[in-house]
Design an enzyme around this catalytic site. Structure first.
Site, PDB file in Angstrom:
ATOM      1  N   SER A   1       8.760   3.779   7.789  1.00  0.00           N
ATOM      2  CA  SER A   1       9.750   4.396   6.897  1.00  0.00           C
ATOM      3  C   SER A   1      10.024   5.870   7.185  1.00  0.00           C
ATOM      4  CB  SER A   1       9.292   4.231   5.445  1.00  0.00           C
ATOM      5  OG  SER A   1       8.209   5.104   5.190  1.00  0.00           O
TER       6      SER A   1
ATOM      7  N   LYS B   1      17.494  -0.388   9.552  1.00  0.00           N
ATOM      8  CA  LYS B   1      17.711  -0.766   8.149  1.00  0.00           C
ATOM      9  C   LYS B   1      19.120  -1.340   7.946  1.00  0.00           C
ATOM     10  CE  LYS B   1      13.959   0.253   5.704  1.00  0.00           C
ATOM     11  NZ  LYS B   1      13.342  -0.609   4.683  1.00  0.00           N
TER      12      LYS B   1
ATOM     13  N   TYR C   1      15.720   4.551  12.631  1.00  0.00           N
ATOM     14  CA  TYR C   1      15.337   4.005  11.323  1.00  0.00           C
ATOM     15  C   TYR C   1      16.577   3.488  10.582  1.00  0.00           C
ATOM     16  CZ  TYR C   1      14.098   4.041   6.350  1.00  0.00           C
ATOM     17  OH  TYR C   1      13.934   3.690   5.026  1.00  0.00           O
TER      18      TYR C   1
ATOM     19  N   GLU D   1      19.875   6.150   4.122  1.00  0.00           N
ATOM     20  CA  GLU D   1      19.858   6.581   5.532  1.00  0.00           C
ATOM     21  C   GLU D   1      20.827   5.738   6.370  1.00  0.00           C
ATOM     22  OE1 GLU D   1      18.059   9.302   6.519  1.00  0.00           O
ATOM     23  OE2 GLU D   1      18.431   9.093   8.656  1.00  0.00           O
TER      24      GLU D   1
ATOM     25  N   THR E   1      18.584   1.453   2.314  1.00  0.00           N
ATOM     26  CA  THR E   1      18.427   2.911   2.188  1.00  0.00           C
ATOM     27  C   THR E   1      19.722   3.694   2.393  1.00  0.00           C
ATOM     28  OG1 THR E   1      17.476   4.819   3.350  1.00  0.00           O
ATOM     29  CG2 THR E   1      17.614   2.808   4.616  1.00  0.00           C
TER      30      THR E   1
ATOM     31  N   THR F   1       0.816  -1.226   0.000  1.00  0.00           N
ATOM     32  CA  THR F   1       0.000   0.000   0.000  1.00  0.00           C
ATOM     33  C   THR F   1       0.852   1.281   0.000  1.00  0.00           C
ATOM     34  OG1 THR F   1      -0.107  -0.091   2.408  1.00  0.00           O
ATOM     35  CG2 THR F   1      -1.949  -1.085   1.209  1.00  0.00           C
TER      36      THR F   1
HETATM   37  P1  NAP Z   1       5.960   3.962   2.428  1.00  0.00           P
HETATM   38  O1  NAP Z   1       5.185   4.709   1.393  1.00  0.00           O
HETATM   39  O2  NAP Z   1       6.059   4.521   3.789  1.00  0.00           O
HETATM   40  O3  NAP Z   1       5.325   2.478   2.519  1.00  0.00           O
HETATM   41  C1  NAP Z   1       5.650   1.612   3.564  1.00  0.00           C
HETATM   42  C2  NAP Z   1       4.738   0.408   3.461  1.00  0.00           C
HETATM   43  O4  NAP Z   1       5.015  -0.492   4.562  1.00  0.00           O
HETATM   44  C3  NAP Z   1       3.242   0.731   3.561  1.00  0.00           C
HETATM   45  O5  NAP Z   1       2.536  -0.116   2.691  1.00  0.00           O
HETATM   46  C4  NAP Z   1       2.926   0.393   5.002  1.00  0.00           C
HETATM   47  O6  NAP Z   1       1.570   0.095   5.236  1.00  0.00           O
HETATM   48  C5  NAP Z   1       3.769  -0.871   5.148  1.00  0.00           C
HETATM   49  N1  NAP Z   1       3.966  -1.269   6.534  1.00  0.00           N
HETATM   50  C6  NAP Z   1       4.402  -0.512   7.570  1.00  0.00           C
HETATM   51  N2  NAP Z   1       4.420  -1.232   8.695  1.00  0.00           N
HETATM   52  C7  NAP Z   1       3.985  -2.483   8.380  1.00  0.00           C
HETATM   53  C8  NAP Z   1       3.774  -3.672   9.119  1.00  0.00           C
HETATM   54  N3  NAP Z   1       3.982  -3.720  10.441  1.00  0.00           N
HETATM   55  N4  NAP Z   1       3.337  -4.772   8.464  1.00  0.00           N
HETATM   56  C9  NAP Z   1       3.073  -4.724   7.147  1.00  0.00           C
HETATM   57  N5  NAP Z   1       3.248  -3.620   6.383  1.00  0.00           N
HETATM   58  C10 NAP Z   1       3.690  -2.505   6.996  1.00  0.00           C
HETATM   59  O7  NAP Z   1       7.440   3.692   1.926  1.00  0.00           O
HETATM   60  P2  NAP Z   1       8.036   3.762   0.434  1.00  0.00           P
HETATM   61  O8  NAP Z   1       8.504   5.147   0.178  1.00  0.00           O
HETATM   62  O9  NAP Z   1       7.113   3.089  -0.503  1.00  0.00           O
HETATM   63  O10 NAP Z   1       9.359   2.887   0.619  1.00  0.00           O
HETATM   64  C11 NAP Z   1       9.348   1.475   0.437  1.00  0.00           C
HETATM   65  C12 NAP Z   1      10.500   0.865   1.199  1.00  0.00           C
HETATM   66  O11 NAP Z   1      11.730   1.409   0.732  1.00  0.00           O
HETATM   67  C13 NAP Z   1      10.496   1.113   2.708  1.00  0.00           C
HETATM   68  O12 NAP Z   1      11.022  -0.029   3.320  1.00  0.00           O
HETATM   69  C14 NAP Z   1      11.439   2.287   2.898  1.00  0.00           C
HETATM   70  O13 NAP Z   1      11.996   2.249   4.191  1.00  0.00           O
HETATM   71  C15 NAP Z   1      12.457   1.991   1.817  1.00  0.00           C
HETATM   72  N6  NAP Z   1      13.138   3.148   1.245  1.00  0.00           N
HETATM   73  C16 NAP Z   1      12.406   4.204   0.777  1.00  0.00           C
HETATM   74  C17 NAP Z   1      13.072   5.272   0.192  1.00  0.00           C
HETATM   75  C18 NAP Z   1      12.309   6.446  -0.351  1.00  0.00           C
HETATM   76  O14 NAP Z   1      12.944   7.488  -0.576  1.00  0.00           O
HETATM   77  N7  NAP Z   1      11.018   6.318  -0.620  1.00  0.00           N
HETATM   78  C19 NAP Z   1      14.469   5.239   0.056  1.00  0.00           C
HETATM   79  C20 NAP Z   1      15.164   4.126   0.518  1.00  0.00           C
HETATM   80  C21 NAP Z   1      14.475   3.069   1.090  1.00  0.00           C
HETATM   81  P3  NAP Z   1       0.496   1.277   5.505  1.00  0.00           P
HETATM   82  O15 NAP Z   1       0.116   1.811   4.152  1.00  0.00           O
HETATM   83  O16 NAP Z   1      -0.595   0.583   6.202  1.00  0.00           O
HETATM   84  O17 NAP Z   1       1.197   2.331   6.341  1.00  0.00           O
HETATM   85  O1  G4F Z   2      11.573  13.787   3.305  1.00  0.00           O
HETATM   86  P1  G4F Z   2      12.284  13.331   4.523  1.00  0.00           P
HETATM   87  O2  G4F Z   2      11.457  13.042   5.721  1.00  0.00           O
HETATM   88  O3  G4F Z   2      13.155  12.087   4.087  1.00  0.00           O
HETATM   89  P2  G4F Z   2      14.398  11.344   4.770  1.00  0.00           P
HETATM   90  O4  G4F Z   2      14.493  11.614   6.212  1.00  0.00           O
HETATM   91  O5  G4F Z   2      15.594  11.647   3.940  1.00  0.00           O
HETATM   92  O6  G4F Z   2      13.972   9.815   4.598  1.00  0.00           O
HETATM   93  C1  G4F Z   2      13.435   9.323   3.377  1.00  0.00           C
HETATM   94  O7  G4F Z   2      14.504   8.923   2.548  1.00  0.00           O
HETATM   95  C2  G4F Z   2      15.283   7.823   3.061  1.00  0.00           C
HETATM   96  C3  G4F Z   2      16.382   7.550   2.030  1.00  0.00           C
HETATM   97  O8  G4F Z   2      17.495   8.365   2.330  1.00  0.00           O
HETATM   98  C4  G4F Z   2      14.361   6.640   3.226  1.00  0.00           C
HETATM   99  F1  G4F Z   2      15.066   5.554   3.636  1.00  0.00           F
HETATM  100  C5  G4F Z   2      13.276   6.980   4.229  1.00  0.00           C
HETATM  101  O9  G4F Z   2      12.368   5.879   4.347  1.00  0.00           O
HETATM  102  C6  G4F Z   2      12.497   8.179   3.714  1.00  0.00           C
HETATM  103  O10 G4F Z   2      11.800   7.795   2.562  1.00  0.00           O
HETATM  104  O11 G4F Z   2      13.369  14.423   4.962  1.00  0.00           O
HETATM  105  C7  G4F Z   2      14.384  14.872   4.084  1.00  0.00           C
HETATM  106  C8  G4F Z   2      15.138  16.001   4.748  1.00  0.00           C
HETATM  107  C9  G4F Z   2      15.584  15.686   6.177  1.00  0.00           C
HETATM  108  O12 G4F Z   2      16.906  16.104   6.377  1.00  0.00           O
HETATM  109  C10 G4F Z   2      14.666  16.505   7.046  1.00  0.00           C
HETATM  110  O13 G4F Z   2      15.241  16.938   8.287  1.00  0.00           O
HETATM  111  O14 G4F Z   2      14.257  17.116   4.853  1.00  0.00           O
HETATM  112  C11 G4F Z   2      14.392  17.692   6.142  1.00  0.00           C
HETATM  113  N1  G4F Z   2      13.163  18.403   6.489  1.00  0.00           N
HETATM  114  C12 G4F Z   2      13.080  19.742   6.695  1.00  0.00           C
HETATM  115  N2  G4F Z   2      11.834  20.068   7.060  1.00  0.00           N
HETATM  116  C13 G4F Z   2      11.955  17.855   6.697  1.00  0.00           C
HETATM  117  C14 G4F Z   2      11.109  18.916   7.058  1.00  0.00           C
HETATM  118  N3  G4F Z   2      11.514  16.584   6.605  1.00  0.00           N
HETATM  119  C15 G4F Z   2      10.210  16.349   6.874  1.00  0.00           C
HETATM  120  N4  G4F Z   2       9.734  15.083   6.735  1.00  0.00           N
HETATM  121  N5  G4F Z   2       9.341  17.346   7.243  1.00  0.00           N
HETATM  122  C16 G4F Z   2       9.760  18.652   7.374  1.00  0.00           C
HETATM  123  O15 G4F Z   2       8.969  19.530   7.707  1.00  0.00           O
END
Ligand code: NAP
Ligand code: G4F
Length: 348
Positions: free
Chosen positions: A86, A157, A153, A131, A129, A11
């Site tokens: 996440s 990871k 987080y 991160e 990630t 989702t």
């Molecule tokens: P997201 O939109 O936050 O989606 C996370 C998914 O995990 C959602 O479907 C959520 O369900 C599900 N989930 C959370 N807790 C769960 C649980 N206890 N059991 C089963 N499902 C659960 O994340 P995304 O951006 O698609 O990212 C996908 C993956 O890549 C994550 O593992 C994230 O940490 C990793 N990642 C993301 C980025 C990025 O920039 N997007 C970068 C590097 C790695 P609900 O919809 O119910 O909340």
């Molecule tokens: O958009 P963010 O919350 O993403 P962040 O922390 O980089 O994490 C995302 O990317 C990771 C990959 O590097 C994933 F693994 C993780 O699951 C997630 O998808 O924040 C980006 C930056 C941070 O430095 C944060 O401090 O933006 C800065 N920021 C500034 N103001 C903010 C805000 N972030 C959020 N969420 N909200 C703010 O108001």
């Protein structure tokens, strides 16, 4: 017979893009969705529901018994572990849950592959990630860079990344890591910074709100489009041998620069003035929205800062480019325009 993939985190943002790509390759997709009190948690994947190759089962990454049964019954060709708590800032508030789902959840899946004797059949992809890297000054980060996370987080990871490698080396499971840098899209969760800025800016030009509150404006990220990054996931899991790959655009922008791009696209020029918690962005020019000139449209609020933050993340995806022939197709300006147009339609 078509191949079968189980996707955890169906989702989520990547759950949609990955499913869509796999279904187009005629791969059957079984998604795991956790129970929610409202039915609209499937909004992102509703367009896929009528596809006969697509199904969703209810379950949770905390439930070893459920995961074990599902894997035993389906004997999938691929498992993509995308489920996670996440949100980095939230991981400081719920670190134990974060560890249970992100770290132990991963070993629950890997051990189900092992104990069901599927090591020779089921390939496993772990959503690792950037991160995990920690603050490495301004180096471009690749598969050899130091891993020193600065958030619960990131630490959870890193465990998942390591256990994926350990199961690959110990049990010969095809287990691989995609070390993905930030990737965004119109489907990005509303509390991540890019979507928050886009939605906030669209709400301002539509007179629904008057300013956006943000945290660390100096933070620098390497942002790409989720669709490109999900294509990379498939290339990684389908490669001839299991390996770990950095996936990034290799280009960086600060949160401040991202704000400017968004407002410029909407037809407003903005200027940041002041320092620290007193910094604001003011509209300096706009033919389209003259009533907004001189208005403060961005403010800083300390509640959006993290106890520790990653200040600069820039990837080097040379390995993926060379070995997987992967490269991103969508640049930051195309990403920004797609996100804005989506929210312009969504917000009345
Ligand atoms: P997201 O939109 O936050 O989606 C996370 C998914 O995990 C959602 O479907 C959520 O369900 C599900 N989930 C959370 N807790 C769960 C649980 N206890 N059991 C089963 N499902 C659960 O994340 P995304 O951006 O698609 O990212 C996908 C993956 O890549 C994550 O593992 C994230 O940490 C990793 N990642 C993301 C980025 C990025 O920039 N997007 C970068 C590097 C790695 P609900 O919809 O119910 O909340
Ligand atoms: O958009 P963010 O919350 O993403 P962040 O922390 O980089 O994490 C995302 O990317 C990771 C990959 O590097 C994933 F693994 C993780 O699951 C997630 O998808 O924040 C980006 C930056 C941070 O430095 C944060 O401090 O933006 C800065 N920021 C500034 N103001 C903010 C805000 N972030 C959020 N969420 N909200 C703010 O108001």
């Amino acid at each position: 017979m078509s191949k079968k993939a189980i996707i955890t985190g169906i989702t989520g943002q990547d759950g949609f893009y990955l499913s869509d790509l796999l279904l187009k390759q005629n791969i059957q997709v079984i998604g795991i969705k956790r129970r929610t009190s409202l039915i609209n948690s499937t909004a992102r994947i509703d367009s896929l529901i009528n596809n006969n190759n697509f199904s969703v089962v209810q379950g949770d990454l905390s439930d070893s018994f459920f995961l074990n049964n599902l894997i035993n019954q389906n004997k999938p060709d691929y498992i993509f572990n995308l489920a996670a708590m996440s949100h980095v800032k939230t991981s400081f508030d719920i670190p134990i849950h974060t560890g249970d789902i992100n770290a132990i959840g991963t070993i629950r899946l890997l051990d189900a592959i092992r104990t069901n004797n599927l090591s020779n059949k089921t390939r496993f992809y772990q959503a690792s990630t950037s991160e995990m890297f920690g603050n490495n000054s301004k180096k471009k980060l690749n598969e050899q860079s130091k891993l020193e996370p600065v958030s619960p987080y990131g630490a959870s990871k890193l465990y998942a990344y390591n256990i994926t490698k350990i199961y690959r080396q110990s049990y010969n499971i095809f287990a691989c890591n995609g070390i993905l840098f930030n990737h965004e899209s119109p489907l990005r969760g509303e509390t991540f910074v890019t979507r928050k800025i886009v939605r906030g800016a669209v709400s301002i030009v539509k007179n629904k709100s008057s300013f956006i509150e943000l945290g660390n404006l100096n933070s620098v990220r390497d942002w790409g489009h989720a669709k490109d990054y999900c294509e990379a996931m498939i290339k990684i899991i389908m490669y001839k041998k299991p390996d770990d790959f950095v996936i990034s655009s290799d280009k960086v922008f600060s949160v401040r620069e991202f704000c400017k791009k968004v407002f410029n696209y909407l037809g407003l020029e903005i200027k940041f003035v002041g320092k620290g918690l007193n910094e604001v962005a003011i509209v300096t020019k706009s033919e389209k929205y003259p009533h907004l000139i001189n208005k403060k449209i961005i403010k800083v609020n300390k509640k959006y800062f993290r106890p520790l933050d990653l200040n600069y993340l820039r990837g080097n995806s040379a390995k993926a480019k060379k070995i997987l022939k992967w490269k991103p197709k969508i640049n930051i300006d195309q990403l920004v325009s797609e996100m804005i147009n989506y929210d312009l339609d969504l917000i009345d």
